[in-house]
Design an enzyme around this catalytic site. Sequence first.
Site, mmCIF file in Angstrom:
data_model
loop_
_atom_site.group_PDB
_atom_site.id
_atom_site.type_symbol
_atom_site.label_atom_id
_atom_site.label_comp_id
_atom_site.label_asym_id
_atom_site.label_seq_id
_atom_site.Cartn_x
_atom_site.Cartn_y
_atom_site.Cartn_z
ATOM 1 N N ARG A 45 0.821 -1.211 0.000
ATOM 2 C CA ARG A 45 0.000 0.000 0.000
ATOM 3 C C ARG A 45 0.858 1.265 0.000
ATOM 4 N NH1 ARG A 45 -5.148 -1.453 3.924
ATOM 5 N NH2 ARG A 45 -6.330 -2.529 2.309
ATOM 6 N N LYS A 78 -16.856 -15.963 5.818
ATOM 7 C CA LYS A 78 -18.316 -15.793 5.922
ATOM 8 C C LYS A 78 -18.999 -15.357 4.640
ATOM 9 C CE LYS A 78 -18.317 -14.771 10.801
ATOM 10 N NZ LYS A 78 -17.395 -13.833 11.432
ATOM 11 N N GLY A 128 -7.617 -8.507 2.159
ATOM 12 C CA GLY A 128 -6.507 -8.411 3.105
ATOM 13 C C GLY A 128 -5.879 -9.767 3.380
ATOM 14 N N GLY A 175 -12.268 -4.553 1.444
ATOM 15 C CA GLY A 175 -13.689 -4.186 1.408
ATOM 16 C C GLY A 175 -13.999 -3.242 0.253
HETATM 17 P P1 ADP Z 1 -10.105 -11.521 2.730
HETATM 18 O O1 ADP Z 1 -9.533 -10.692 3.855
HETATM 19 O O2 ADP Z 1 -9.063 -11.921 1.746
HETATM 20 O O3 ADP Z 1 -11.305 -10.894 2.112
HETATM 21 P P2 ADP Z 1 -11.717 -13.038 4.559
HETATM 22 O O4 ADP Z 1 -11.438 -12.055 5.628
HETATM 23 O O5 ADP Z 1 -13.060 -13.093 3.973
HETATM 24 O O6 ADP Z 1 -10.628 -12.888 3.383
HETATM 25 O O7 ADP Z 1 -11.452 -14.511 5.106
HETATM 26 C C1 ADP Z 1 -10.194 -14.935 5.587
HETATM 27 C C2 ADP Z 1 -10.333 -15.885 6.740
HETATM 28 O O8 ADP Z 1 -11.143 -16.995 6.414
HETATM 29 C C3 ADP Z 1 -8.988 -16.440 7.120
HETATM 30 O O9 ADP Z 1 -8.717 -16.103 8.456
HETATM 31 C C4 ADP Z 1 -9.142 -17.959 6.937
HETATM 32 O O10 ADP Z 1 -8.473 -18.695 7.927
HETATM 33 C C5 ADP Z 1 -10.634 -18.120 7.080
HETATM 34 N N1 ADP Z 1 -11.089 -19.385 6.471
HETATM 35 C C6 ADP Z 1 -11.079 -19.720 5.190
HETATM 36 N N2 ADP Z 1 -11.550 -20.966 4.998
HETATM 37 C C7 ADP Z 1 -11.901 -21.450 6.221
HETATM 38 C C8 ADP Z 1 -12.460 -22.674 6.714
HETATM 39 N N3 ADP Z 1 -12.761 -23.677 5.883
HETATM 40 N N4 ADP Z 1 -12.684 -22.785 8.029
HETATM 41 C C9 ADP Z 1 -12.362 -21.771 8.858
HETATM 42 N N5 ADP Z 1 -11.834 -20.594 8.471
HETATM 43 C C10 ADP Z 1 -11.600 -20.427 7.167
HETATM 44 MG MG MG Z 2 -10.141 -10.407 5.909
#
Ligand code: ADP
Ligand code: MG
Length: 388
Positions: A38, A199, A345, A368
């Site tokens: 960044r 989620k 992130g 986001g």
């Molecule tokens: P990003 O920041 O790239 O948008 P998110 O914040 O949506 O990603 O999700 C990342 C988190 O999701 C990580 O901490 C990862 O460990 C968790 N995660 C991914 N798959 C699983 C799973 N099957 N069970 C539990 N946690 C998971």
């Molecule tokens: Mg995240």
Amino acid sequence: MLKITYIDENDISHKRVLVRADFDVSLDDSGQIIDDLRIERNVPTIKYLAQNGNKVICIAKLGRPRQRDPKLSLGVVVKRLQELLGTAFTVKLISDFLTEDKNTFDNQKPDEVLVLENIRFYPEEKQNDPEFTKKLALLGDVFVNDSFAMAHRTECSTVGLTTLLPSYGGLSVKNEIEHLEKCVKDPKRPLVVIVGGAKIKDKINFIKKFAHIADFILVGGGLANTFLASSGVNIQESLYEPENLELAQDLLQEAQKNGSKILLPVDGAVNGHSYPVDQIPAGGKILDAGPETMKLYAQVIHTGKTIVWNGPLGLFENPDYRKGTDAVFHAIIENPDARSIIGGGDTLAAISDKTGSEKITHISTGGGAMLEFIEKEGKLPALEVLKK
Ligand code: ADP
Ligand code: MG
């Protein structure tokens, strides 16, 4: 049509320029920067403005402090920015612009870059407080927003300042918008979207949007579990969102109606073994994609002409469960003809130590903000106010 004017499309010279920068980097336990992408992305804007005789004052946040917190000082960023800008510049941290000696600003030279201390140390910032915005605006003649990652937030330094100063987009914002627009407006097909993460709730609108435009949506991570559960698969003790089962079904149907294929994992990793998703042992938790899913997803990714990826496919923080995420990364870089965009992130953290990242067309600094940019077709609050 209203549009953003970028700094390289307008003559901005010999002015005091307030630059909203994106210095919100992740720090490790010892307070050192994990990934400076960044900061790096703001360098072209800072240099460009300084080379045109402007005095640059950067405004940025780090983390989510509610008040002054030495652990979230921008000191560590100033040090890194100094290294990136090189010896032709001096970078200086202003610990409190409200009480700083006026001479610091009056005597600033174009080769001196001032960085205001973490703007979230002032609670007024997040509230887009007009009085606080006025105090900030006194420091500059012109406002430049070069923080794409904060484009979905309405705060003094992202939206407020545009009401008081002539406002322009920075080069990093320009770059992000150009790349993201190419993926959603008339993308080269097939358009393959990979979405993972914890989620559904966080990604629902992103998936919904792509349910109308993507050819394939490959689902992984924790949110895939909710899709599986909604389709009647017994995922045992895997993480899922019971309150979103219906939503998941709706999304699957919406995609089907629009000719977009949502693919769900066919197997998953549980305690170092993989099982078909309908044969997860009692008490088991799916924490990563299984080999058949990786193979299937890689095949689809290899056919893509445009690829958008957001969200890890497993609990990648644990090295035992990062295979699915790694497999997606490799499949993307094995398809160098495709236009590829990665954001999020945690997704960036998961690929930060990988070789081959240069084969990715664009790594977005927005987590986001990237999701919302796609959902809202570019209409983010801090970008809308730059349009004239
Ligand atoms: P990003 O920041 O790239 O948008 P998110 O914040 O949506 O990603 O999700 C990342 C988190 O999701 C990580 O901490 C990862 O460990 C968790 N995660 C991914 N798959 C699983 C799973 N099957 N069970 C539990 N946690 C998971
Ligand atoms: Mg995240």
